[in-house]
Design a protein around this motif. Structure first.
Motif, PDB file in Angstrom:
ATOM      1  N   GLY A 268       0.777  -1.236   0.000  1.00  0.00           N
ATOM      2  CA  GLY A 268       0.000   0.000   0.000  1.00  0.00           C
ATOM      3  C   GLY A 268       0.803   1.279   0.000  1.00  0.00           C
ATOM      4  O   GLY A 268       0.234   2.377  -0.012  1.00  0.00           O
ATOM      5  N   GLN A 269       2.130   1.175  -0.002  1.00  0.00           N
ATOM      6  CA  GLN A 269       2.954   2.383  -0.023  1.00  0.00           C
ATOM      7  C   GLN A 269       2.847   3.072  -1.381  1.00  0.00           C
ATOM      8  O   GLN A 269       3.020   2.441  -2.416  1.00  0.00           O
ATOM      9  CB  GLN A 269       4.427   2.033   0.238  1.00  0.00           C
ATOM     10  N   LYS A 270       2.573   4.380  -1.360  1.00  0.00           N
ATOM     11  CA  LYS A 270       2.438   5.133  -2.603  1.00  0.00           C
ATOM     12  C   LYS A 270       3.737   5.836  -3.005  1.00  0.00           C
ATOM     13  O   LYS A 270       3.787   6.503  -4.040  1.00  0.00           O
ATOM     14  CB  LYS A 270       1.318   6.165  -2.469  1.00  0.00           C
ATOM     15  N   GLU A 271       4.769   5.698  -2.183  1.00  0.00           N
ATOM     16  CA  GLU A 271       6.041   6.366  -2.480  1.00  0.00           C
ATOM     17  C   GLU A 271       7.202   5.380  -2.374  1.00  0.00           C
ATOM     18  O   GLU A 271       8.251   5.665  -1.810  1.00  0.00           O
ATOM     19  CB  GLU A 271       6.252   7.564  -1.552  1.00  0.00           C
ATOM     20  N   SER A 272       7.008   4.202  -2.933  1.00  0.00           N
ATOM     21  CA  SER A 272       8.031   3.154  -2.900  1.00  0.00           C
ATOM     22  C   SER A 272       8.859   3.192  -4.184  1.00  0.00           C
ATOM     23  O   SER A 272       8.447   3.793  -5.180  1.00  0.00           O
ATOM     24  CB  SER A 272       7.377   1.780  -2.764  1.00  0.00           C
ATOM     25  N   PRO A 273      10.022   2.545  -4.197  1.00  0.00           N
ATOM     26  CA  PRO A 273      10.823   2.465  -5.426  1.00  0.00           C
ATOM     27  C   PRO A 273      10.073   1.828  -6.587  1.00  0.00           C
ATOM     28  O   PRO A 273      10.237   2.246  -7.738  1.00  0.00           O
ATOM     29  CB  PRO A 273      12.029   1.619  -5.004  1.00  0.00           C
ATOM     30  N   HIS A 274       9.244   0.796  -6.311  1.00  0.00           N
ATOM     31  CA  HIS A 274       8.465   0.182  -7.382  1.00  0.00           C
ATOM     32  C   HIS A 274       7.500   1.195  -7.999  1.00  0.00           C
ATOM     33  O   HIS A 274       7.352   1.266  -9.222  1.00  0.00           O
ATOM     34  CB  HIS A 274       7.671  -1.024  -6.854  1.00  0.00           C
ATOM     35  N   VAL A 275       6.846   1.973  -7.153  1.00  0.00           N
ATOM     36  CA  VAL A 275       5.912   2.993  -7.642  1.00  0.00           C
ATOM     37  C   VAL A 275       6.665   4.046  -8.445  1.00  0.00           C
ATOM     38  O   VAL A 275       6.196   4.498  -9.501  1.00  0.00           O
ATOM     39  CB  VAL A 275       5.148   3.645  -6.465  1.00  0.00           C
ATOM     40  N   ALA A 276       7.845   4.428  -7.980  1.00  0.00           N
ATOM     41  CA  ALA A 276       8.647   5.418  -8.704  1.00  0.00           C
ATOM     42  C   ALA A 276       9.032   4.910 -10.088  1.00  0.00           C
ATOM     43  O   ALA A 276       8.981   5.658 -11.079  1.00  0.00           O
ATOM     44  CB  ALA A 276       9.906   5.757  -7.904  1.00  0.00           C
ATOM     45  N   TYR A 277       9.399   3.643 -10.170  1.00  0.00           N
ATOM     46  CA  TYR A 277       9.786   3.048 -11.454  1.00  0.00           C
ATOM     47  C   TYR A 277       8.632   3.124 -12.458  1.00  0.00           C
ATOM     48  O   TYR A 277       8.804   3.560 -13.596  1.00  0.00           O
ATOM     49  CB  TYR A 277      10.202   1.588 -11.234  1.00  0.00           C
ATOM     50  N   VAL A 278       7.441   2.713 -12.008  1.00  0.00           N
ATOM     51  CA  VAL A 278       6.277   2.729 -12.899  1.00  0.00           C
ATOM     52  C   VAL A 278       5.890   4.170 -13.237  1.00  0.00           C
ATOM     53  O   VAL A 278       5.602   4.491 -14.395  1.00  0.00           O
ATOM     54  CB  VAL A 278       5.082   1.999 -12.253  1.00  0.00           C
ATOM     55  N   SER A 279       5.904   5.041 -12.232  1.00  0.00           N
ATOM     56  CA  SER A 279       5.482   6.423 -12.444  1.00  0.00           C
ATOM     57  C   SER A 279       6.404   7.156 -13.412  1.00  0.00           C
ATOM     58  O   SER A 279       5.950   8.016 -14.177  1.00  0.00           O
ATOM     59  CB  SER A 279       5.421   7.165 -11.110  1.00  0.00           C
ATOM     60  N   GLN A 280       7.684   6.821 -13.383  1.00  0.00           N
ATOM     61  CA  GLN A 280       8.595   7.450 -14.346  1.00  0.00           C
ATOM     62  C   GLN A 280       8.223   7.059 -15.773  1.00  0.00           C
ATOM     63  O   GLN A 280       8.207   7.903 -16.676  1.00  0.00           O
ATOM     64  CB  GLN A 280      10.034   7.047 -14.049  1.00  0.00           C
ATOM     65  N   LYS A 281       7.909   5.781 -15.985  1.00  0.00           N
ATOM     66  CA  LYS A 281       7.470   5.332 -17.313  1.00  0.00           C
ATOM     67  C   LYS A 281       6.161   6.034 -17.707  1.00  0.00           C
ATOM     68  O   LYS A 281       5.984   6.445 -18.861  1.00  0.00           O
ATOM     69  CB  LYS A 281       7.258   3.817 -17.318  1.00  0.00           C
ATOM     70  N   LEU A 282       5.252   6.160 -16.752  1.00  0.00           N
ATOM     71  CA  LEU A 282       3.982   6.837 -17.006  1.00  0.00           C
ATOM     72  C   LEU A 282       4.220   8.296 -17.375  1.00  0.00           C
ATOM     73  O   LEU A 282       3.608   8.817 -18.327  1.00  0.00           O
ATOM     74  CB  LEU A 282       3.081   6.738 -15.773  1.00  0.00           C
ATOM     75  N   GLY A 283       5.102   8.950 -16.630  1.00  0.00           N
ATOM     76  CA  GLY A 283       5.414  10.353 -16.916  1.00  0.00           C
ATOM     77  C   GLY A 283       5.973  10.539 -18.312  1.00  0.00           C
ATOM     78  O   GLY A 283       5.600  11.482 -19.038  1.00  0.00           O
ATOM     79  N   GLN A 284       6.842   9.634 -18.724  1.00  0.00           N
ATOM     80  CA  GLN A 284       7.401   9.705 -20.078  1.00  0.00           C
ATOM     81  C   GLN A 284       6.316   9.505 -21.129  1.00  0.00           C
ATOM     82  O   GLN A 284       6.330  10.141 -22.182  1.00  0.00           O
ATOM     83  CB  GLN A 284       8.496   8.655 -20.247  1.00  0.00           C
ATOM     84  N   CYS A 285       5.378   8.610 -20.842  1.00  0.00           N
ATOM     85  CA  CYS A 285       4.278   8.358 -21.774  1.00  0.00           C
ATOM     86  C   CYS A 285       3.397   9.606 -21.905  1.00  0.00           C
ATOM     87  O   CYS A 285       3.004   9.980 -23.019  1.00  0.00           O
ATOM     88  CB  CYS A 285       3.457   7.167 -21.309  1.00  0.00           C
ATOM     89  N   TYR A 286       3.104  10.248 -20.770  1.00  0.00           N
ATOM     90  CA  TYR A 286       2.371  11.516 -20.832  1.00  0.00           C
ATOM     91  C   TYR A 286       3.122  12.529 -21.707  1.00  0.00           C
ATOM     92  O   TYR A 286       2.523  13.246 -22.506  1.00  0.00           O
ATOM     93  CB  TYR A 286       2.185  12.098 -19.426  1.00  0.00           C
ATOM     94  N   GLY A 287       4.434  12.572 -21.539  1.00  0.00           N
ATOM     95  CA  GLY A 287       5.234  13.494 -22.343  1.00  0.00           C
ATOM     96  C   GLY A 287       5.191  13.164 -23.821  1.00  0.00           C
ATOM     97  O   GLY A 287       5.089  14.052 -24.680  1.00  0.00           O
ATOM     98  N   ASP A 288       5.233  11.873 -24.140  1.00  0.00           N
ATOM     99  CA  ASP A 288       5.205  11.446 -25.545  1.00  0.00           C
ATOM    100  C   ASP A 288       3.922  11.870 -26.247  1.00  0.00           C
ATOM    101  O   ASP A 288       3.920  12.123 -27.455  1.00  0.00           O
ATOM    102  CB  ASP A 288       5.348   9.925 -25.645  1.00  0.00           C
ATOM    103  N   CYS A 289       2.813  11.904 -25.500  1.00  0.00           N
ATOM    104  CA  CYS A 289       1.537  12.285 -26.124  1.00  0.00           C
ATOM    105  C   CYS A 289       1.158  13.726 -25.802  1.00  0.00           C
ATOM    106  O   CYS A 289      -0.012  14.111 -25.889  1.00  0.00           O
ATOM    107  CB  CYS A 289       0.421  11.314 -25.753  1.00  0.00           C
ATOM    108  N   ALA A 290       2.172  14.520 -25.430  1.00  0.00           N
ATOM    109  CA  ALA A 290       2.034  15.973 -25.243  1.00  0.00           C
ATOM    110  C   ALA A 290       1.096  16.360 -24.096  1.00  0.00           C
ATOM    111  O   ALA A 290       0.570  17.475 -24.081  1.00  0.00           O
ATOM    112  CB  ALA A 290       1.587  16.642 -26.547  1.00  0.00           C
ATOM    113  N   GLN A 291       0.910  15.463 -23.136  1.00  0.00           N
ATOM    114  CA  GLN A 291       0.167  15.824 -21.924  1.00  0.00           C
ATOM    115  C   GLN A 291       1.183  16.292 -20.884  1.00  0.00           C
ATOM    116  O   GLN A 291       1.443  15.626 -19.880  1.00  0.00           O
ATOM    117  CB  GLN A 291      -0.645  14.631 -21.419  1.00  0.00           C
TER     118      GLN A 291
END
Length: 219
Positions: free
Chosen positions: A148-171
């Protein structure tokens, strides 16, 4: 990690002759898997695919579709196709990995890993909405993996990929918010400098694209 071919041949020679056993089949599967990897590294994609399929069938015959070796083969086959830019084929293997890996405590990390790779396949095909859906699902899996941790290394790994995807589609606004959160998590967990620098570079790029160059320079 699996043993090299010479070790496998030696181990098999100790088992003697007779009917093929489960152990024999697993060794044959591992040898076929190693051979397929070598063919892929040589650039022989078609031969490698045949080898991966053979290795997978042997692994399933020996230990079932949910055995560690069978899951590993699907994962490596999918990644090999991804790096060969065969994204649709890679997507198929990661979907198969997700549908095969039992939804239990032991396979939580495998399911997270497969979901991220599935999202990456969709992102590479510019299917951004579907990729974002998979990344958001991966975030939930990461939180579950880390109790349930929202600030774990696993969450950071996924969120970085998500952030890049948002960037790729100009969001860019969503990308910036997501990557800022990743930046905070990485600092709190004292992540390696290279990992933090890469995230900051992605964040700065999105800020520049969002006409926030002054903020980007401060990063």
């Amino acid at each position: 990690q699996f043993a090299d071919k010479e070790s496998l041949v030696f181990f098999k020679s100790l088992m003697g002759s007779g009917d093929t056993t489960k152990q024999d089949k697993l060794i044959d599967a591992e040898m076929a898997f190693l051979s397929a990897k070598r063919e892929h590294h040589k650039g022989h994609a078609a031969v490698a695919t045949q080898g991966y399929d053979e290795a997978y069938d042997l692994a399933v015959a020996a230990g079932g579709a949910n055995c560690e070796l069978a899951l590993w083969i699907l994962d490596v086959h999918g990644q090999s196709d991804f790096y060969d830019q065969s994204y649709k084929t890679a997507q198929k293997y990661f979907k198969q990995l997700l549908s095969t890996a039992s939804d239990n405590e032991q396979n939580k990390e495998i399911r997270l890993h497969a979901t991220v790779w599935l999202a990456r396949c969709l992102q590479a095909q510019t299917l951004y909405d579907r990729a974002i859906t998979e990344y958001l699902q991966a975030q939930k899996l990461a939180e579950d993996l880390d109790k349930g941790q929202k600030e774990s290394p696993h969450v950071a790994y996924v969120s970085q990929k998500l952030g890049q995807c948002y960037g790729d589609c100009a969001q860019y606004s969503k990308a910036i918010d997501t990557l800022e959160q990743v930046k905070k998590i990485l600092r709190e967990h004292n992540a390696p400098a290279k990992v933090q620098a890469y995230n900051i570079a992605c964040l700065a790029y999105c800020k520049i694209k969002d006409n926030r160059a002054t903020e980007a320079l401060s990063d």
